[in-house]
Design a protein around this motif. Structure first.
Motif, PDB file in Angstrom:
ATOM      1  N   GLN A   1       0.822  -1.212   0.000  1.00  0.00           N
ATOM      2  CA  GLN A   1       0.000   0.000   0.000  1.00  0.00           C
ATOM      3  C   GLN A   1       0.856   1.262   0.000  1.00  0.00           C
ATOM      4  N   THR A   2       1.979   1.225   0.688  1.00  0.00           N
ATOM      5  CA  THR A   2       2.812   2.421   0.802  1.00  0.00           C
ATOM      6  C   THR A   2       3.537   2.758  -0.492  1.00  0.00           C
ATOM      7  N   GLY A   3       3.790   1.743  -1.311  1.00  0.00           N
ATOM      8  CA  GLY A   3       4.536   1.969  -2.538  1.00  0.00           C
ATOM      9  C   GLY A   3       6.029   2.137  -2.317  1.00  0.00           C
ATOM     10  N   ARG A   4       6.482   1.888  -1.097  1.00  0.00           N
ATOM     11  CA  ARG A   4       7.906   2.025  -0.776  1.00  0.00           C
ATOM     12  C   ARG A   4       8.600   0.669  -0.800  1.00  0.00           C
ATOM     13  N   ALA A   5       9.940   0.725  -0.735  1.00  0.00           N
ATOM     14  CA  ALA A   5      10.727  -0.505  -0.706  1.00  0.00           C
ATOM     15  C   ALA A   5      10.600  -1.184   0.651  1.00  0.00           C
ATOM     16  N   LYS A   6      10.457  -2.502   0.635  1.00  0.00           N
ATOM     17  CA  LYS A   6      10.395  -3.275   1.877  1.00  0.00           C
ATOM     18  C   LYS A   6      11.791  -3.386   2.478  1.00  0.00           C
ATOM     19  N   LEU A   7      11.863  -3.276   3.797  1.00  0.00           N
ATOM     20  CA  LEU A   7      13.137  -3.418   4.491  1.00  0.00           C
ATOM     21  C   LEU A   7      12.916  -4.185   5.784  1.00  0.00           C
ATOM     22  N   VAL A   8      13.835  -5.084   6.093  1.00  0.00           N
ATOM     23  CA  VAL A   8      13.736  -5.882   7.319  1.00  0.00           C
ATOM     24  C   VAL A   8      14.850  -5.464   8.278  1.00  0.00           C
ATOM     25  N   ILE A   9      14.442  -5.025   9.479  1.00  0.00           N
ATOM     26  CA  ILE A   9      15.396  -4.702  10.536  1.00  0.00           C
ATOM     27  C   ILE A   9      15.617  -5.992  11.334  1.00  0.00           C
ATOM     28  N   PRO A  10      16.827  -6.535  11.324  1.00  0.00           N
ATOM     29  CA  PRO A  10      17.059  -7.841  11.960  1.00  0.00           C
ATOM     30  C   PRO A  10      16.771  -7.828  13.463  1.00  0.00           C
ATOM     31  N   ALA A  11      16.332  -8.973  13.957  1.00  0.00           N
ATOM     32  CA  ALA A  11      16.113  -9.147  15.394  1.00  0.00           C
ATOM     33  C   ALA A  11      17.397  -8.794  16.145  1.00  0.00           C
ATOM     34  N   GLY A  12      17.228  -8.161  17.299  1.00  0.00           N
ATOM     35  CA  GLY A  12      18.373  -7.804  18.113  1.00  0.00           C
ATOM     36  C   GLY A  12      18.987  -6.462  17.790  1.00  0.00           C
ATOM     37  N   THR A  13      18.446  -5.779  16.784  1.00  0.00           N
ATOM     38  CA  THR A  13      18.978  -4.455  16.445  1.00  0.00           C
ATOM     39  C   THR A  13      18.757  -3.476  17.592  1.00  0.00           C
ATOM     40  N   TYR A  14      17.572  -3.588  18.210  1.00  0.00           N
ATOM     41  CA  TYR A  14      17.239  -2.724  19.341  1.00  0.00           C
ATOM     42  C   TYR A  14      17.029  -3.565  20.598  1.00  0.00           C
ATOM     43  N   ALA A  15      17.264  -2.981  21.757  1.00  0.00           N
ATOM     44  CA  ALA A  15      17.086  -3.684  23.030  1.00  0.00           C
ATOM     45  C   ALA A  15      15.651  -4.198  23.146  1.00  0.00           C
TER      46      ALA A  15
END
Length: 318
Positions: free
Chosen positions: A222-236
């Motif tokens: 719906q957003t028309g933007r590129a999909k991106l995955v932030i890997p697990a553990g990136t943030y506390a």
């Protein structure tokens, strides 16, 4: 020393004096407002270029008010100009659309890509105490969008797309105060865009329990933007991958730049990227796959490097 020896020595010294000093290439890199993550990245790139070329390439970082200004300045800049921009904005300039309608200029058609930067990544950060785990749960909550930034504009668009227009309370708080406002319960969440790991999200996750929302594949579409995955553990406290969207950002120059300089800039960036990643984690998300986001042509000097490195490019990029 006899006369002939002295004459030979004098001739040798004269020859040395006449020889040019080691060539030094100077480049101006125009990126973003000082204090922003992209300005910090530009400073790191400048340091990497100096280190990686033993001082052969000197980059001066110039503050910018945004990508539109960066693109507009190609009309008056020379072969030493390098700048950052989303590819979509460069395409709009080339085609005379959007913000560039009525401002067409042949110089826009001479813009060429060098290498990708960390993407502007959308983060929807909610306090754990709000109980929100998906976008539907944001209804009735107090959300900080910020003002005038890409993240604010994009966040507002997503709220409309996902049926939350008018159903969310928009907090009148500056984005710079997002973390303390979240900690003291003044807001339930905030929206921010930046390369990940985003400093304000790192701070929020470290100081209070938060949930960074994931988008479904349907929502990403719906957003028309590129999909991106932030890997697990990136943030506390983040024990699973986060699916979100991003706006690609690329480093550009123009055909006025000579091929050798474009080659050296591109080659040095990739050779120094691992070292930069040791200092700032946002560089670890940059790899050759991001070149897919370059919709226009790359500079011939950059193409030379990618071909030497065995990195595949599309025919349209060459």
């Amino acid at each position: 020393m006899n006369f002939l020896g002295k004459a030979a020595l004098a001739a040798g010294l004269a020859l040395l004096a006449a020889m040019p000093a080691q060539a030094e290439t100077r480049v101006t890199l125009k990126a973003a407002k000082s204090g922003s993550s992209y300005y910090q990245m530009s400073v790191q790139i400048a340091e990497a270029m100096k280190a990686g070329t033993d001082g052969g390439v000197i980059v001066t970082v110039e503050e910018s008010q945004g990508s539109q200004q960066n693109v507009m300045e190609v009309r008056a800049r020379g072969g030493d100009y390098v700048f950052t921009s989303p590819p979509a904005l460069v395409a709009a300039a080339r085609d005379g659309k959007g913000a560039f309608e009525g401002k067409e200029n042949p110089a826009f058609g001479e813009i060429r890509a060098l290498f990708p930067l960390p993407s502007l990544t959308m983060h929807f950060v909610m306090s754990k105490s709000s109980g929100v785990t998906d976008f539907a749960g944001m209804e009735g909550k107090n959300i900080l969008l910020g003002k005038g930034s890409f993240g604010a504009t994009e966040g507002e668009k997503y709220l409309e797309l996902f049926g939350l227009d008018g159903k969310v309370k928009i907090a009148d708080v500056e984005l710079s105060n997002a973390v303390p406002a979240l900690k003291n319960g003044q807001i339930d969440g905030f929206v921010t865009a930046g390369s990940f790991p985003a400093p304000n999200v790192v701070e929020a996750a470290a100081s209070t329990d938060v949930t960074v929302l994931s988008l479904t594949d349907e929502q990403v579409a719906q957003t028309g933007r590129a999909k991106l995955v932030i890997p697990a553990g990136t943030y506390a406290g983040q024990d699973a991958d986060i699916v979100t969207t991003s706006l690609p950002v690329v480093t550009y120059t123009t055909t006025k730049m000579d091929d050798e300089t474009a080659y050296q800039l591109t080659k040095t960036f990739w050779e120094e990227k691992a070292r930069m990643g040791e200092e700032s984690p946002w560089w670890t998300g940059v790899d050759a796959a991001l070149l897919e986001n370059v919709t226009g042509k790359l500079h011939p000097g950059a193409v030379r490097y990618y071909e030497e490195a065995g990195i595949a490019l599309s025919d349209a990029q060459k």
